[in-house]
Design a protein around this motif. Structure first.
Motif, mmCIF file in Angstrom:
data_model
loop_
_atom_site.group_PDB
_atom_site.id
_atom_site.type_symbol
_atom_site.label_atom_id
_atom_site.label_comp_id
_atom_site.label_asym_id
_atom_site.label_seq_id
_atom_site.Cartn_x
_atom_site.Cartn_y
_atom_site.Cartn_z
ATOM 1 N N PRO A 62 33.818 -35.407 -43.470
ATOM 2 C CA PRO A 62 33.123 -34.200 -43.731
ATOM 3 C C PRO A 62 31.635 -34.169 -43.019
ATOM 4 O O PRO A 62 31.181 -35.181 -42.644
ATOM 5 C CB PRO A 62 32.800 -34.262 -45.089
ATOM 6 C CG PRO A 62 32.841 -35.903 -45.500
ATOM 7 C CD PRO A 62 33.992 -36.319 -44.548
ATOM 8 N N LEU A 63 31.077 -32.955 -42.902
ATOM 9 C CA LEU A 63 29.921 -32.782 -42.250
ATOM 10 C C LEU A 63 28.941 -33.303 -43.045
ATOM 11 O O LEU A 63 28.055 -34.018 -42.644
ATOM 12 C CB LEU A 63 29.528 -31.469 -41.907
ATOM 13 C CG LEU A 63 30.091 -30.981 -40.385
ATOM 14 C CD1 LEU A 63 29.752 -29.283 -40.301
ATOM 15 C CD2 LEU A 63 29.817 -31.759 -39.226
ATOM 16 N N ALA A 64 28.819 -33.180 -44.265
ATOM 17 C CA ALA A 64 28.032 -33.761 -45.296
ATOM 18 C C ALA A 64 28.396 -33.557 -46.901
ATOM 19 O O ALA A 64 29.485 -32.930 -47.080
ATOM 20 C CB ALA A 64 26.407 -32.606 -45.255
ATOM 21 N N TYR A 65 27.747 -34.465 -47.474
ATOM 22 C CA TYR A 65 28.228 -34.425 -48.951
ATOM 23 C C TYR A 65 27.135 -34.506 -49.784
ATOM 24 O O TYR A 65 25.961 -35.109 -49.480
ATOM 25 C CB TYR A 65 29.378 -35.424 -49.227
ATOM 26 C CG TYR A 65 28.932 -37.061 -48.858
ATOM 27 C CD1 TYR A 65 28.191 -37.826 -49.968
ATOM 28 C CD2 TYR A 65 29.163 -37.694 -47.548
ATOM 29 C CE1 TYR A 65 27.862 -38.887 -49.373
ATOM 30 C CE2 TYR A 65 28.663 -38.735 -47.051
ATOM 31 C CZ TYR A 65 28.071 -39.474 -48.122
ATOM 32 O OH TYR A 65 27.673 -40.558 -47.978
ATOM 33 N N THR A 66 27.294 -34.433 -51.191
ATOM 34 C CA THR A 66 26.087 -34.828 -52.121
ATOM 35 C C THR A 66 26.896 -35.093 -53.425
ATOM 36 O O THR A 66 27.784 -34.548 -53.758
ATOM 37 C CB THR A 66 25.315 -33.294 -52.259
ATOM 38 O OG1 THR A 66 24.307 -33.628 -53.262
ATOM 39 C CG2 THR A 66 26.094 -32.140 -52.764
ATOM 40 N N HIS A 67 26.210 -36.176 -53.848
ATOM 41 C CA HIS A 67 26.851 -36.763 -55.174
ATOM 42 C C HIS A 67 25.617 -37.043 -56.144
ATOM 43 O O HIS A 67 24.678 -37.331 -55.913
ATOM 44 C CB HIS A 67 27.308 -38.016 -54.812
ATOM 45 C CG HIS A 67 28.141 -38.939 -55.855
ATOM 46 N ND1 HIS A 67 28.303 -40.164 -55.970
ATOM 47 C CD2 HIS A 67 28.405 -38.495 -57.189
ATOM 48 C CE1 HIS A 67 29.000 -40.600 -57.069
ATOM 49 N NE2 HIS A 67 28.731 -39.429 -57.794
ATOM 50 N N ASN A 68 25.741 -36.403 -57.424
ATOM 51 C CA ASN A 68 24.828 -36.211 -58.216
ATOM 52 C C ASN A 68 25.280 -36.065 -59.899
ATOM 53 O O ASN A 68 26.242 -35.475 -60.133
ATOM 54 C CB ASN A 68 23.867 -35.119 -58.279
ATOM 55 C CG ASN A 68 23.385 -35.095 -56.891
ATOM 56 O OD1 ASN A 68 22.233 -35.551 -56.293
ATOM 57 N ND2 ASN A 68 23.757 -34.182 -56.027
ATOM 58 N N ARG A 69 24.703 -36.847 -60.834
ATOM 59 C CA ARG A 69 24.923 -36.568 -62.055
ATOM 60 C C ARG A 69 23.721 -35.832 -62.641
ATOM 61 O O ARG A 69 22.607 -36.192 -62.458
ATOM 62 C CB ARG A 69 24.863 -37.916 -62.841
ATOM 63 C CG ARG A 69 25.195 -37.938 -64.377
ATOM 64 C CD ARG A 69 25.231 -39.441 -64.721
ATOM 65 N NE ARG A 69 25.535 -39.176 -66.339
ATOM 66 C CZ ARG A 69 26.590 -38.598 -66.934
ATOM 67 N NH1 ARG A 69 27.540 -38.158 -66.318
ATOM 68 N NH2 ARG A 69 26.623 -38.523 -68.117
#
Length: 647
Positions: A274-281
């Protein structure tokens, strides 16, 4: 179901696909296991979802799993699951045809690069057929959950154009795929032999590489070394090979970039990172976890606004649905990922999603997180953002009209080509443009056109070239629609150079304005004669100072649609508003001066100027033959009738 075995023919597209698998993708043989595991995982997810309303479908076996086994002597590899299974009709439909509309696009995108072609397999939903990369014959033993044991189905094919379907007594629900491996190629080395896959270590490595983050346990038989027999002993005990845990539920501190990349490749059946990712709660009134990815390449159906590839919805780690379109706006349909809610009910439906306040909060949160991810990409990794824009820029422009609350953030992400660009790529932001504005310039100027070449050579740009004023060149089909929602940026109005009169404000000195007014007065008789000659073709004829090299140009009046938008609407089969353009004349051009002196043929020359201006803006002539005759007449110095007779 009848008791007889049936032999049926594959759909034409399947025959093409099988030929490709057998002859072209052998060097990427590992993908077959990735695809079969993915299919098995989907089957288990579907059972879990259907069992929410019908718990009896579990048949007293609620521990969902995927198992892989192999037999070196029989030269078989078996992938089985205890998921939803298939009925006889589903077997014929799913394994004999490709019902998806993307099949033609799949074949059209094949490149001859085997690694690249292999990445397309999962993307286009044809993963099962990758079995024939390594197998000379494939058997499928299946029974749908809830059906009697006598309604099992046995499917078999050697990939040569036909398959057989027969009834089967099967106590267990779910599906078992048995691959009978091909013989090793005579001219290949040992590493190329399918027999090398009949190895416990090799299969475990493939599972960990491609499917480690499948949330279901993927099991293989335990093996241990027998000192007495000096051989490996197979135990009647299964052990989990993959991590079998929801990656998104784990702490970010436990995960590496490789973990995220591996999860994405499995999630989207995409071989590229992937070009970018974001992981958040997210905690608060609504609690949920989001793991969102921006792909490196657009899917084949990116322009289908009904198509969704991307967001899988879980509720407390229980899979609910694929492609939950309510979780992101349409213009972000390229985003892939997972949302796991702690608040939604397990029996949530698409109708409930549309009305849920919690879902609206999740949608807003995911949208803001994606835009923040893109902003960071643009600021910190501009090369990656350029890749993103080339693939998804036109789709992101749709957001200007769909997401009013984020319009300013979207405007900052926009990229364009301009008259100051060295190449054709869209790399100029509105902030770049504003930063380069000339002293005294108070507007952002733009021009829409059907092609970049047409835009660069448009007569509307001539005075801007002369003054050294930058103009944005907009050639995407979505641009005209986007501009109806984007009229200013940081207090600077966006002004079309092809609409209304040219007002350069402080960039034009008083002497120039006075000279233009004087010339307009001098040519008033000519303007009146040209106006009379063109009649209803034009709304007005006037002298302009926007032209330096061209004799004339067409512009739209303020509040009217542009000629480019008019053509786009007609091409789309829509009714365009009745538009009468304004013809502007360059008083310094020799052709205009000649017309002034040739009153006898004023109608012919007026029509010639109008047609030239129409062609220059990318329009089409109503009567090309008449234009050719007039042009010949001008070149020969005769009347159009004489030019026609002589030609």
């Amino acid at each position: 179901m009848g008791a007889m075995k049936e032999t049926l023919g594959f759909q034409t597209e399947v025959k093409q696909l099988l030929h490709l698998m057998i002859h072209s993708l052998y060097s990427n043989r590992e993908i077959f296991l990735r695809e079969l595991i993915s299919n098995a995982s989907d089957a288990c997810d579907k059972l879990r979802f259907e069992a929410l309303d019908a718990p009896a479908l579990f048949e007293d076996d609620g521990e969902l799993r995927i198992r892989i086994d192999f037999d070196p002597e029989a030269r078989t590899i078996t992938v089985s699951d205890n998921g939803i299974g298939m009925s006889r009709d589903e077997v014929v439909e799913n394994l004999g045809t490709i019902a998806r509309s993307g099949t033609r696009e799949f074949f059209s995108q094949l490149t001859g690069d085997r690694a690249q072609d292999a990445q397309l397999i999962g993307q286009f939903g044809v993963g099962f057929y990758s079995s024939f990369i390594v197998a000379e014959r494939v058997e499928v033993l299946t029974r749908r959950a809830g059906a009697p044991a006598a309604e099992g189905v046995h499917w078999s094919s050697d990939g040569a154009g036909e398959f057989s379907v027969a009834p089967l007594e099967r106590a267990a629900r779910g599906t078992e795929v048995v691959l009978h491996l091909r013989k090793a190629p005579e001219d290949g080395d040992a590493g190329e032999s399918p027999d090398s896959l009949l190895n416990d270590w090799q299969l475990r490595q493939i599972v960990r590489r491609y499917s480690d983050h499948i949330s279901l346990p993927i099991q293989m038989r335990k093996r241990e070394w027998d000192d007495e027999a000096k051989a490996e002993k197979v135990l009647d005990e299964w052990e989990t090979v993959n991590q079998a845990s929801a990656l998104w539920a784990r702490s970010k501190s436990e995960l590496t970039e490789d973990d995220y990349k591996a999860f994405y490749r499995n999630l989207g059946a995409d071989g590229a990172d992937p070009l970018a990712y974001t992981h958040n709660r997210v905690e608060g009134r609504t609690e949920y976890t989001q793991l969102l990815f921006v792909p490196a390449k657009a899917p084949f159906d990116i322009w289908d606004r009904q198509s969704r590839h991307g967001i899988k919805l879980y509720v407390r780690r229980v899979f609910i649905m694929d492609d939950a379109e309510q979780l992101l706006p349409v213009y972000l349909r390229f985003v892939r990922g997972v949302v796991d809610s702690a608040d939604l009910p397990l029996n949530v439906s698409r109708e409930i999603l549309q009305e849920s306040r919690d879902v609206r909060a999740i949608r807003e949160g995911c949208t803001k997180r994606v835009l923040l991810m893109l902003e960071d990409l643009a600021a910190k990794e501009p090369a990656k953002f350029e890749t993103f824009w080339d693939e998804f820029g036109q789709v992101l422009k749709e957001g200007l009209g769909e997401d009013f609350g984020n319009r300013e953030r979207l405007a900052k992400l926009l990229r364009f080509t301009s008259t100051s660009s060295e190449g054709d790529a869209q790399r100029v932001s509105l902030a770049d443009y504003v930063g380069r504005m000339k002293e005294g310039q108070d507007s952002i100027y733009y021009l829409t056109a059907e092609s970049l070449a047409g835009a660069r050579h448009s007569p509307h740009l001539e005075v801007f070239h002369k003054k050294g004023v930058e103009v944005l060149l907009l050639t995407d089909r979505v641009d005209e629609w986007m501009l109806s929602y984007l009229d200013a940026y940081e207090g600077k109005s966006l002004v079309s150079v092809a609409r209304g009169g040219v007002d350069l404000g402080k960039l034009e000195d008083e002497a120039e304005k006075a000279a233009a007014e004087k010339v307009a007065d001098e040519l008033k008789p000519l303007v009146e004669r040209v106006t009379s000659a063109l009649g209803e073709r034009v709304k007005e004829v006037r002298v302009t100072n926007r032209l330096t090299d061209s004799a004339a140009c067409l512009v739209s009046d303020e509040g009217e649609i542009s000629g480019h938008l008019e053509r786009l609407l007609k091409q789309a089969g829509q009714q365009a508003p009745n538009r009468r353009p304004i013809l502007e004349l360059n008083p310094e051009h020799p052709l205009v001066r000649r017309i002034e002196a040739d009153d006898a043929r004023i109608e012919d020359w007026s029509l010639l100027l109008f047609d030239q201006a129409l062609l220059a803006e990318g329009g089409q002539l109503d009567d090309p033959g008449a234009f050719v005759r007039r042009m010949n007449a001008m070149l020969l110095g005769s009347s159009p009738e004489a030019a026609s007779e002589g030609g």
